[in-house]
Write a protein that holds these residues in place. Structure first.
Motif, mmCIF file in Angstrom:
data_model
loop_
_atom_site.group_PDB
_atom_site.id
_atom_site.type_symbol
_atom_site.label_atom_id
_atom_site.label_comp_id
_atom_site.label_asym_id
_atom_site.label_seq_id
_atom_site.Cartn_x
_atom_site.Cartn_y
_atom_site.Cartn_z
ATOM 1 N N ILE A 107 0.477 -1.255 0.307
ATOM 2 C CA ILE A 107 0.162 0.351 0.205
ATOM 3 C C ILE A 107 0.865 1.239 0.066
ATOM 4 N N ILE A 108 2.224 1.055 0.719
ATOM 5 C CA ILE A 108 2.504 2.615 0.379
ATOM 6 C C ILE A 108 3.466 2.698 -0.373
ATOM 7 N N ALA A 109 3.942 1.248 -0.764
ATOM 8 C CA ALA A 109 4.599 1.372 -2.140
ATOM 9 C C ALA A 109 3.227 2.302 -3.463
ATOM 10 N N LEU A 110 2.634 1.627 -3.289
ATOM 11 C CA LEU A 110 1.199 2.666 -4.411
ATOM 12 C C LEU A 110 0.748 3.723 -4.047
ATOM 13 N N CYS A 111 1.192 3.723 -2.881
ATOM 14 C CA CYS A 111 1.192 5.402 -3.010
ATOM 15 C C CYS A 111 2.469 6.126 -2.830
ATOM 16 N N ILE A 112 3.575 5.925 -3.402
ATOM 17 C CA ILE A 112 4.626 6.636 -3.545
ATOM 18 C C ILE A 112 5.161 6.700 -4.912
ATOM 19 N N VAL A 113 4.375 5.901 -5.477
ATOM 20 C CA VAL A 113 4.244 5.488 -7.514
ATOM 21 C C VAL A 113 4.126 6.730 -7.836
ATOM 22 N N PRO A 114 2.538 7.372 -7.402
ATOM 23 C CA PRO A 114 1.558 8.489 -8.125
ATOM 24 C C PRO A 114 2.499 9.715 -8.133
ATOM 25 N N ILE A 115 4.246 9.818 -7.076
ATOM 26 C CA ILE A 115 4.247 11.101 -6.931
ATOM 27 C C ILE A 115 5.156 11.815 -8.243
ATOM 28 N N HIS A 161 1.192 -10.492 -10.052
ATOM 29 C CA HIS A 161 0.973 -9.883 -11.352
ATOM 30 C C HIS A 161 -0.794 -8.498 -11.121
ATOM 31 N N HIS A 162 -1.079 -9.262 -9.613
ATOM 32 C CA HIS A 162 -1.992 -8.523 -10.348
ATOM 33 C C HIS A 162 -1.127 -6.910 -8.981
ATOM 34 N N MET A 163 -0.114 -7.274 -8.342
ATOM 35 C CA MET A 163 0.048 -5.952 -7.742
ATOM 36 C C MET A 163 0.970 -5.419 -9.018
ATOM 37 N N ILE A 164 1.353 -5.542 -9.577
ATOM 38 C CA ILE A 164 1.768 -4.731 -10.771
ATOM 39 C C ILE A 164 0.655 -4.798 -11.746
ATOM 40 N N ASN A 165 -0.509 -4.488 -12.183
ATOM 41 C CA ASN A 165 -1.147 -3.970 -12.275
ATOM 42 C C ASN A 165 -1.542 -2.757 -11.467
ATOM 43 N N TYR A 166 -1.779 -3.486 -10.558
ATOM 44 C CA TYR A 166 -2.025 -2.097 -9.275
ATOM 45 C C TYR A 166 -0.899 -1.027 -9.429
ATOM 46 N N ILE A 167 -0.432 -1.524 -9.530
ATOM 47 C CA ILE A 167 1.557 -0.283 -9.737
ATOM 48 C C ILE A 167 1.374 0.284 -11.096
ATOM 49 N N THR A 168 0.515 -0.031 -12.099
ATOM 50 C CA THR A 168 0.500 0.532 -13.443
ATOM 51 C C THR A 168 -0.681 1.818 -13.297
ATOM 52 N N ILE A 169 -1.839 1.136 -12.497
ATOM 53 C CA ILE A 169 -2.961 1.834 -12.436
ATOM 54 C C ILE A 169 -2.375 3.378 -11.288
ATOM 55 N N ALA A 170 -1.669 3.052 -10.001
ATOM 56 C CA ALA A 170 -1.595 4.001 -9.080
ATOM 57 C C ALA A 170 -0.314 4.852 -9.550
ATOM 58 N N TRP A 171 0.159 4.853 -11.021
ATOM 59 C CA TRP A 171 1.413 5.220 -11.441
ATOM 60 C C TRP A 171 0.415 6.275 -12.579
ATOM 61 N N SER A 172 -0.316 5.664 -12.921
ATOM 62 C CA SER A 172 -1.580 6.866 -13.758
ATOM 63 C C SER A 172 -2.582 7.403 -13.126
ATOM 64 N N ILE A 173 -2.418 7.143 -12.621
ATOM 65 C CA ILE A 173 -3.065 8.464 -11.139
ATOM 66 C C ILE A 173 -2.986 9.233 -11.289
ATOM 67 N N GLY A 174 -1.213 9.831 -11.123
ATOM 68 C CA GLY A 174 -1.191 10.993 -10.758
ATOM 69 C C GLY A 174 -1.241 11.524 -11.944
ATOM 70 N N PRO A 175 -0.915 11.533 -12.724
ATOM 71 C CA PRO A 175 -1.298 12.613 -14.219
ATOM 72 C C PRO A 175 -2.939 12.273 -14.224
ATOM 73 N N ILE A 176 -3.929 11.572 -13.582
ATOM 74 C CA ILE A 176 -4.806 11.837 -13.771
ATOM 75 C C ILE A 176 -5.243 13.236 -12.881
ATOM 76 N N ILE A 177 -5.176 13.085 -11.661
ATOM 77 C CA ILE A 177 -5.441 14.630 -10.384
ATOM 78 C C ILE A 177 -4.678 15.288 -10.141
ATOM 79 N N ALA A 178 -3.733 14.868 -10.814
ATOM 80 C CA ALA A 178 -2.736 15.844 -10.804
ATOM 81 C C ALA A 178 -3.216 17.994 -10.670
#
Length: 216
Positions: A8-16, A130-147
Motif C-alpha cells: 500500500i505504501i509503495a502504491l502511494c509513492i509511485v503516483p509522485i 501479476h495483480h500487484m503489477i497491475n495495481y502499480i500501473t494503475i497507481a502510476w496512471s492516477i498521478g497525471p489524472i488528478i494532478a
C-alpha cells in the motif's frame, strides 16, 4: 513483515512521479510571469524533469540491487523533498531548470525501487504478483489524472509555489511511512559487477520489443 502494508505504501509513492509533472502544469503562466521569462523556457521545466526521470531509470535498478530498496527509496525521497524546498525559494528560471532535472532523477530512483519491491514481496506467488503489477500501473496512471486538478486549485488559492509545497508535504509523509514500516525487502544484495551490468544493458537495449515500446 506486513506485505500488504508495504504494498500500500509503495502504491502511494509511485503516483509522485506523475504528480511531479502535471501538478505544476496549471502554474506555467504564473511561472512565466514571475521569472519574466518566455513560455518555452517555462515549459522546459516539464521537459527537463521528464529527461531526468527517464535517464535515472537506466541506473536505478542497479543501484537498488547493490544497496537495497529501502535505502535507495529513503535517500531519493529525501533528495526529492529537499529539491522542492529549493525550487520554492529559487529566484531564477535557470535554477529551476537545474533542480527540476535533479528532481526527475530522484523520482526515477524511488519509483523504480518501489516497483521491484513488489517483485521482492510477491515473487513466490505469481498470480498475486501479476495483480500487484497491475495495481502499480494503475497507481502510476492516477498521478497525471488528478494532478492538474490539484495544481489548478492550489494555483488559484495560493500561488505557483503551492504545488511544490504540496509535494513536500505528501513526500514527507511517504518518507516517514517508509522509515517506520518498510524493512529491506531484498534478501541478498548484489555486488557491483561491471560485466554483468554491461551484459544486462546490452540485452535490454538490443531487445526489439523494448525498443518498440520506447518508440511508442
Amino acid at each position: 513483515m506486513n506485505k500488504n502494508l508495504i504494498a500500500i505504501i509503495a502504491l502511494c509513492i509511485v503516483p509522485i512521479s506523475g504528480l511531479g509533472v502535471d501538478i505544476y502544469v496549471p502554474s506555467l503562466p504564473a511561472v512565466t510571469k514571475f521569472f519574466s521569462t518566455s513560455e518555452h523556457m517555462a515549459q522546459y521545466t516539464i521537459t527537463i524533469y521528464l529527461a531526468g526521470y527517464a535517464l535515472s531509470q537506466l541506473f536505478a535498478g542497479v543501484v537498488s540491487d547493490i544497496y537495497g530498496r529501502r535505502i535507495t527509496t529513503i535517500i531519493s525521497l529525501f533528495i526529492f523533498i529537499l529539491i522542492n524546498f529549493i525550487i520554492v525559494f529559487s529566484d531564477s528560471i535557470y535554477y529551476v531548470l537545474l533542480f527540476r532535472f535533479i528532481q526527475g532523477v530522484s523520482v526515477g530512483f524511488f519509483v523504480a525501487s518501489q516497483k521491484v519491491t513488489m517483485v521482492d514481496l510477491f515473487k513466490d506467488d505469481e498470480t498475486k504478483l501479476h495483480h500487484m503489477i497491475n495495481y502499480i500501473t494503475i497507481a502510476w496512471s492516477i498521478g497525471p489524472i488528478i494532478a492538474p486538478a490539484i495544481g489548478g486549485h492550489l494555483e488559484q488559492m495560493f500561488s505557483w509555489r503551492a504545488s511544490f509545497i504540496f509535494l513536500i508535504i505528501y513526500s514527507t509523509i511517504m518518507l516517514i511511512l517508509v522509515c517506520l514500516f518498510v524493512p529491506e525487502t531484498l534478501q541478498e544484495k548484489n555486488k557491483f559487477n561491471y560485466n554483468y551490468i554491461k551484459e544486462s544493458f546490452t540485452t535490454i537495449l538490443s531487445s526489439k520489443d523494448f525498443n518498440l515500446a520506447v518508440l511508442c
